[in-house]
Scaffold this motif. Structure first.
Motif, PDB file in Angstrom:
ATOM      1  N   ASN A  49      -7.529  -2.710  -1.503  1.00 55.79           N
ATOM      2  CA  ASN A  49      -8.650  -2.194  -2.260  1.00 55.79           C
ATOM      3  C   ASN A  49      -7.820  -1.460  -3.396  1.00 55.79           C
ATOM      4  O   ASN A  49      -7.396  -0.662  -3.476  1.00 55.79           O
ATOM      5  CB  ASN A  49     -10.063  -1.907  -1.910  1.00 55.79           C
ATOM      6  CG  ASN A  49     -10.881  -1.532  -3.210  1.00 55.79           C
ATOM      7  OD1 ASN A  49     -10.285  -1.599  -4.643  1.00 55.79           O
ATOM      8  ND2 ASN A  49     -12.375  -2.196  -2.963  1.00 55.79           N
ATOM      9  N   MET A  50      -7.214  -2.173  -4.274  1.00 56.79           N
ATOM     10  CA  MET A  50      -6.038  -2.006  -4.609  1.00 56.79           C
ATOM     11  C   MET A  50      -6.058  -0.789  -6.002  1.00 56.79           C
ATOM     12  O   MET A  50      -5.801   0.650  -6.459  1.00 56.79           O
ATOM     13  CB  MET A  50      -5.177  -3.175  -6.261  1.00 56.79           C
ATOM     14  CG  MET A  50      -4.248  -3.608  -5.177  1.00 56.79           C
ATOM     15  SD  MET A  50      -3.505  -2.666  -3.154  1.00 56.79           S
ATOM     16  CE  MET A  50      -2.224  -1.773  -4.679  1.00 56.79           C
ATOM     17  N   LEU A  51      -7.687  -1.172  -6.820  1.00 56.28           N
ATOM     18  CA  LEU A  51      -8.102  -0.173  -7.594  1.00 56.28           C
ATOM     19  C   LEU A  51      -8.693   1.051  -6.649  1.00 56.28           C
ATOM     20  O   LEU A  51      -8.247   2.215  -7.914  1.00 56.28           O
ATOM     21  CB  LEU A  51      -9.825  -0.913  -8.413  1.00 56.28           C
ATOM     22  CG  LEU A  51      -9.011  -1.912  -9.846  1.00 56.28           C
ATOM     23  CD1 LEU A  51     -10.868  -2.589 -10.031  1.00 56.28           C
ATOM     24  CD2 LEU A  51      -8.979  -0.840 -10.242  1.00 56.28           C
ATOM     25  N   GLN A  52      -9.475   1.270  -6.140  1.00 52.66           N
ATOM     26  CA  GLN A  52      -9.934   2.066  -5.984  1.00 52.66           C
ATOM     27  C   GLN A  52      -8.249   3.328  -4.337  1.00 52.66           C
ATOM     28  O   GLN A  52      -8.340   4.245  -4.906  1.00 52.66           O
ATOM     29  CB  GLN A  52     -10.087   1.742  -4.201  1.00 52.66           C
ATOM     30  CG  GLN A  52     -11.942   1.367  -3.960  1.00 52.66           C
ATOM     31  CD  GLN A  52     -12.675   0.894  -3.011  1.00 52.66           C
ATOM     32  OE1 GLN A  52     -12.193   1.429  -2.085  1.00 52.66           O
ATOM     33  NE2 GLN A  52     -13.894   0.546  -3.265  1.00 52.66           N
ATOM     34  N   ILE A  53      -7.176   1.975  -4.633  1.00 54.81           N
ATOM     35  CA  ILE A  53      -5.774   2.958  -3.910  1.00 54.81           C
ATOM     36  C   ILE A  53      -5.310   3.640  -5.172  1.00 54.81           C
ATOM     37  O   ILE A  53      -5.292   5.083  -4.785  1.00 54.81           O
ATOM     38  CB  ILE A  53      -4.934   2.382  -3.414  1.00 54.81           C
ATOM     39  CG1 ILE A  53      -5.138   1.722  -2.518  1.00 54.81           C
ATOM     40  CG2 ILE A  53      -3.499   2.639  -3.500  1.00 54.81           C
ATOM     41  CD1 ILE A  53      -4.938   0.691  -1.836  1.00 54.81           C
ATOM     42  N   ILE A  54      -5.507   3.331  -6.145  1.00 57.06           N
ATOM     43  CA  ILE A  54      -5.002   3.735  -7.568  1.00 57.06           C
ATOM     44  C   ILE A  54      -5.866   4.705  -7.943  1.00 57.06           C
ATOM     45  O   ILE A  54      -5.042   5.052  -8.151  1.00 57.06           O
ATOM     46  CB  ILE A  54      -5.358   2.666  -9.277  1.00 57.06           C
ATOM     47  CG1 ILE A  54      -3.914   1.363  -8.989  1.00 57.06           C
ATOM     48  CG2 ILE A  54      -5.032   3.445 -10.200  1.00 57.06           C
ATOM     49  CD1 ILE A  54      -4.622   0.446  -9.530  1.00 57.06           C
ATOM     50  N   ILE A  55      -6.953   4.398  -7.862  1.00 54.80           N
ATOM     51  CA  ILE A  55      -7.748   6.720  -8.328  1.00 54.80           C
ATOM     52  C   ILE A  55      -7.390   7.101  -7.526  1.00 54.80           C
ATOM     53  O   ILE A  55      -7.101   8.276  -8.145  1.00 54.80           O
ATOM     54  CB  ILE A  55      -9.611   5.627  -7.895  1.00 54.80           C
ATOM     55  CG1 ILE A  55      -9.911   4.459  -9.143  1.00 54.80           C
ATOM     56  CG2 ILE A  55     -10.497   7.510  -8.402  1.00 54.80           C
ATOM     57  CD1 ILE A  55     -10.141   4.851 -10.652  1.00 54.80           C
ATOM     58  N   PHE A  56      -7.580   7.013  -6.099  1.00 58.19           N
ATOM     59  CA  PHE A  56      -7.423   8.063  -5.063  1.00 58.19           C
ATOM     60  C   PHE A  56      -5.538   8.369  -5.656  1.00 58.19           C
ATOM     61  O   PHE A  56      -5.236   9.650  -4.885  1.00 58.19           O
ATOM     62  CB  PHE A  56      -7.586   7.390  -3.694  1.00 58.19           C
ATOM     63  CG  PHE A  56      -7.116   8.823  -2.453  1.00 58.19           C
ATOM     64  CD1 PHE A  56      -7.839   9.550  -2.880  1.00 58.19           C
ATOM     65  CD2 PHE A  56      -5.611   9.007  -1.931  1.00 58.19           C
ATOM     66  CE1 PHE A  56      -8.183  10.928  -2.055  1.00 58.19           C
ATOM     67  CE2 PHE A  56      -5.494   9.432  -0.978  1.00 58.19           C
ATOM     68  CZ  PHE A  56      -6.390  10.904  -0.856  1.00 58.19           C
TER      69      PHE A  56
ATOM     70  N   VAL B 184       0.899  -1.212  -0.334  1.00 54.00           N
ATOM     71  CA  VAL B 184       0.204  -0.165  -0.473  1.00 54.00           C
ATOM     72  C   VAL B 184       1.029   0.931   0.046  1.00 54.00           C
ATOM     73  O   VAL B 184       1.021   2.260  -0.970  1.00 54.00           O
ATOM     74  CB  VAL B 184      -0.913  -0.459   1.538  1.00 54.00           C
ATOM     75  CG1 VAL B 184      -1.902   1.339   1.316  1.00 54.00           C
ATOM     76  CG2 VAL B 184      -1.641  -1.043   0.431  1.00 54.00           C
ATOM     77  N   PRO B 185       1.827   1.352   0.663  1.00 57.42           N
ATOM     78  CA  PRO B 185       2.420   2.885   0.928  1.00 57.42           C
ATOM     79  C   PRO B 185       3.376   2.683  -0.483  1.00 57.42           C
ATOM     80  O   PRO B 185       3.351   4.078  -1.135  1.00 57.42           O
ATOM     81  CB  PRO B 185       3.845   2.182   1.920  1.00 57.42           C
ATOM     82  CG  PRO B 185       3.666   0.638   2.489  1.00 57.42           C
ATOM     83  CD  PRO B 185       2.166   0.530   1.963  1.00 57.42           C
ATOM     84  N   LEU B 186       4.217   1.687  -0.952  1.00 58.85           N
ATOM     85  CA  LEU B 186       4.197   1.820  -2.188  1.00 58.85           C
ATOM     86  C   LEU B 186       3.814   2.089  -2.907  1.00 58.85           C
ATOM     87  O   LEU B 186       4.012   2.988  -4.267  1.00 58.85           O
ATOM     88  CB  LEU B 186       5.931   0.720  -2.861  1.00 58.85           C
ATOM     89  CG  LEU B 186       6.089  -0.013  -3.697  1.00 58.85           C
ATOM     90  CD1 LEU B 186       7.365   1.531  -3.699  1.00 58.85           C
ATOM     91  CD2 LEU B 186       7.028  -0.805  -3.980  1.00 58.85           C
TER      92      LEU B 186
END
Length: 431
Positions: free
Chosen positions: A156-163, A65-67
Motif C-alpha cells: 500500500n504505497m500511500l501508507q508506506i509513504i506516510i510512515f 517496498v525496500p527502495l
C-alpha cells in the motif's frame, strides 16, 4: 549495444514472435488442442515465456517496498529539519493534480471531436462485473496506516509513504549519536538496494522479450482491428500529452531541454511499457531520475513513489476517452456538466490508485457511475485494455519524472550539469 537498445530489441522481437505464434496457433479464439501446436503453447508460451516474464515482474516488485521506504526515510531525514519540506510537498502534489486534471480534459476534448463510439454496435450481453468501489471517506481514512508492516506486505504505497516520511522526520529531530548512526545505516542500505537495481537492469531485455511474446501470442492484433477507432484515439492523446504537454512543461517551468529528458527516460518508459505497472518500475525510475537527470535524492525519493500512486495521467486519459466512447456507443448525452464531473472524479480516483496492471478499469467504474453511464459498457473496451495499459503506464512514469525535475529545479536541488550531460547514463555503469 546500450541497455536501452537491448530492451528495445527485446521488445520488438517479443512482439514479432508473439504475433507469429498467434497466427500459427489460432490465438485465443481457437487454441490448439493437439500436436505440435499444443506442445508449443503449453511448454513455450504458457511455460518458458510465462515463467521468465513473471519472474522478471516479481524481481522488480521485490525491490519496490525496500527502495521506497529506505529512500524516503533518507530524504525525509535530510529535509526534516528544514522549512522547505512543506513547500516541496505542496509543489509536487499540486503539479500532479493539475497534470491529471488537464490530461482528463484533453482526452475528453479529443474524444468528443473524433467520436470513436459513434458507430459502435452494442452487444446484446456483457460479462463485465463492476467491482466494489470504496467511498471517498474510506479512501481518505485508509491513507494513514494503522499497521506499517501490514502496509508493506500489501504494498500500500500511500501508507508506506506516510510512515516513511514520519520516520525520517523523527530521525532528523532526534539528534545526537542515535540520529547520526541511523542516517549512516539507511544511507548505506540505500546504496546496497541501488546496486541490486543495477544488477536487475541487465536482465531486462530477456524479461521484456518473454512478457511481450506471451502477451501477443495470446491477444494478436485482431483485438486492435475490432476497436481501432477507440484504440488509436487513446494512443493519440497519450502521445500528445506524453510528448507535447510534458515537453512544454519542462521547457516553460524549468527552462531545460525536453529532448534530453526524453532521451534519458527511454529505458524507463520501455520498462513501464513492458511491465504495465508503475510500482514495478519505481526502482528504475528513481535510479534514472537521480543519476541521469540530476534530481536530488531528497526530491526524487518523495516525488517518484508518490507519483506512482497519485499521478496517473495515462490512466486518466484512458478514462476520459472511454467515458466519451461508452456514452456515444449507448447514445447518451451527459452534457458539459457531465464532462466536468468526469474530470473531477477521474482526478480524485487517481489518488490512492494502486500502480498495478489493469487498475484503470476499476477506477473507470467509479467514473462511469458518477455520470450515470452503464458500467457494462466497459466490456466494449476490455479486449484492448491490456495493450493500452502498457502504453499509458509509460506516460504515467514520464509524468512522475517531469514533476520531479520541475520541483527540483524550482528548489535549486537539480544538478543541471548532470542533466545536460548526454553521456551520463545509468546503463553505462557496470552492475
Amino acid at each position: 549495444m546500450s541497455l536501452t537498445n537491448k530492451i528495445l530489441l527485446g521488445m520488438v522481437l517479443g512482439v514479432i514472435v508473439g504475433i507469429v505464434f498467434n497466427l500459427l496457433l489460432g490465438g485465443a479464439h481457437s487454441p490448439p488442442t493437439q500436436g505440435v501446436g499444443l506442445v508449443v503453447k503449453t511448454y513455450l508460451i504458457d511455460g518458458l515465456f510465462d515463467i521468465v516474464g513473471q519472474i522478471f515482474i516479481s524481481s522488480l516488485k521485490l525491490l519496490v517496498v525496500p527502495l521506497v521506504f529506505v529512500s524516503l526515510v533518507c530524504g525525509a531525514a535530510a529535509l526534516g529539519g528544514q522549512s522547505r519540506m512543506g513547500a516541496l510537498a505542496g509543489k509536487t502534489l499540486g503539479l500532479y493534480i493539475c497534470c491529471t486534471s488537464f490530461a482528463v480534459a484533453l482526452s475528453i476534448a479529443c474524444a468528443v471531436f473524433i467520436q470513436p463510439g459513434a458507430e459502435v454496435n452494442i452487444p446484446t450481453s456483457s460479462n463485465f462485473t463492476a467491482p466494489e468501489i470504496p467511498s471517498i471517506k474510506q479512501t481518505l481514512i485508509d491513507i494513514v496506516p494503522s499497521n506499517p508492516l501490514q502496509s508493506m506486505v500489501e504494498t500500500n504505497m500511500l501508507q508506506i509513504i506516510i510512515f516513511s516520511i514520519l520516520f525520517g522526520i523523527a530521525i532528523s529531530r532526534t539528534g545526537g549519536e542515535a540520529s547520526a548512526n541511523l542516517m549512516t545505516f539507511f544511507n548505506n542500505l540505500n546504496d546496497v538496494i541501488i546496486k541490486m537495481v543495477m544488477m536487475l537492469m541487465q536482465l531486462a531485455p530477456y524479461g521484456v522479450f518473454c512478457l511481450l511474446a506471451k502477451l501477443f501470442s495470446t491477444l494478436g492484433v485482431g483485438v486492435i482491428i475490432d476497436l481501432a477507432k477507440y484504440f488509436f484515439t487513446v494512443v493519440f492523446v497519450l502521445f500528445l500529452h506524453g510528448i507535447g504537454v510534458y515537453g512544454a512543461l519542462i521547457k516553460i517551468l524549468s527552462g531545460l531541454n525536453p529532448i534530453i529528458f526524453f532521451k534519458k527516460m527511454q529505458k524507463v518508459m520501455l520498462f513501464a511499457f513492458s511491465t504495465a505497472s508503475s510500482n514495478a518500475t519505481i526502482p528504475i525510475t528513481l535510479r534514472t531520475v537521480e543519476h541521469d537527470l540530476g534530481v536530488d535524492n531528497k526530491v526524487a525519493s518523495f516525488s517518484i513513489p508518490l507519483g506512482a500512486t497519485v499521478n496517473m495521467d495515462g490512466t486518466a486519459i484512458m478514462q476520459g476517452v472511454a467515458t466519451v466512447f461508452i456514452a456515444q456507443a449507448y447514445g447518451i448525452d451527459i452534457g458539459i456538466a457531465g464532462y466536468l464531473m468526469v474530470v473531477l472524479t477521474a482526478t480524485l480516483a487517481s489518488i490512492g490508485t494502486a500502480g498495478v496492471p489493469g487498475v484503470g478499469l476499476v477506477t473507470l467504474t467509479m467514473v462511469l457511475q458518477s455520470v450515470g453511464l452503464p458500467v457494462e459498457g466497459i466490456a466494449l473496451i476490455i479486449g484492448v485494455d491490456r495493450l493500452l495499459d502498457m502504453i499509458r503506464t509509460g506516460v504515467n512514469v514520464a509524468g512522475d519524472a517531469v514533476v520531479a525535475v520541475i520541483v527540483a529545479k524550482s528548489e535549486k536541488m537539480l544538478d543541471i550539469e548532470r542533466y545536460n550531460n548526454p553521456s551520463l547514463n545509468v546503463e553505462n555503469e557496470k552492475a
